[in-house]
Scaffold this motif. Structure first.
Motif: not given
Length: 236
Positions: A35-42
């Protein structure tokens, strides 16, 4: 790969959580909840990976004479089930699970390494080599049978592979007279590459998973400045 503060880490004998993501062991399966948020595009990354080992490796290998760095192939052969909610994708296949751990950062002990793993007809082959920070080389060539027993083997000849788009050097081992081919590169970063290789190894045609890591590049102030854009940092 988001960094978390110490207050966001929880663990016991069968469970390890970092923020909203967690790993748990139910007796025969490692369950990885993401359960995460990607980077650099969130955007959200949500799903579950289940790793079912066919055997459990009980041996950890020292990568330096002082044993500051150890490598443990926990599940040399496994079945993997991936069920992602976002992005929406699912697949199953053969897998592998290992761990690197130690008493100092990797970049303190090493300049680079090359690693490859391939499922042979009966065994799993692992090739591991590189240079320590003092310039001394190290290498391992191992085969594990279906009973989980490791055997040292003579490493095949070294073969240079094409550099990545970031010009990271890559190399592997392959049977004499054969030419490994980079079939696909999944990760191409300024200091790291993970790829699929089609190659001949110990007399068998295989699809190997391969990685090259340049810790000299990783230590660079330029690369260190770039890291937070790919891996959000913890400030608490």
């Amino acid at each position: 790969m988001t960094e978390r503060g110490a207050g966001r880490v929880r663990r016991d004998a069968d469970h390890f959580a970092v923020g909203p993501s967690a790993l748990s062991w139910d007796g025969d399966t490692l369950v990885i909840d993401i359960a995460e948020i990607s980077a650099p595009l969130p955007y959200p990354v949500r799903g579950t990976v289940r790793v079912r080992p066919e055997m459990i490796g009980t041996t950890a290998f020292a990568l330096d004479p002082d044993q500051r760095h150890r490598w443990h192939p926990v599940a040399p052969r496994a079945r993997v089930e991936v069920e992602m909610v976002h992005p929406d994708m699912r697949w199953t296949g053969d897998g592998y699970f290992d761990s690197n751990f130690g008493d100092e950062p990797l970049e303190t002990g090493f300049d680079d390494w090359h690693w490859a793993r391939a499922h042979l007809k009966h065994d799993v082959a692992v090739l591991y080599e590189g240079r320590r920070r003092n310039g001394a080389p190290f290498d391992l060539a191992l085969r594990v049978d279906r009973q989980g027993r490791w055997h040292d083997v003579a490493p095949p000849p070294r073969v240079a592979l094409p550099r990545t788009r970031w010009l990271v050097p890559r190399a592997t081992r392959a049977d004499a007279g054969s030419t490994p081919r980079v079939a696909r590169t999944w990760i191409d970063a300024p200091f790291y590459a993970r790829s699929a290789l089609d190659m001949q190894l110990f007399g068998e045609p295989v699809r190997a998973v391969h990685e090259s890591l340049s810790l000299g590049r990783f230590r660079s102030p330029v690369v260190q400045t770039m890291l937070p854009y790919r891996m959000p940092r913890a400030f608490w």
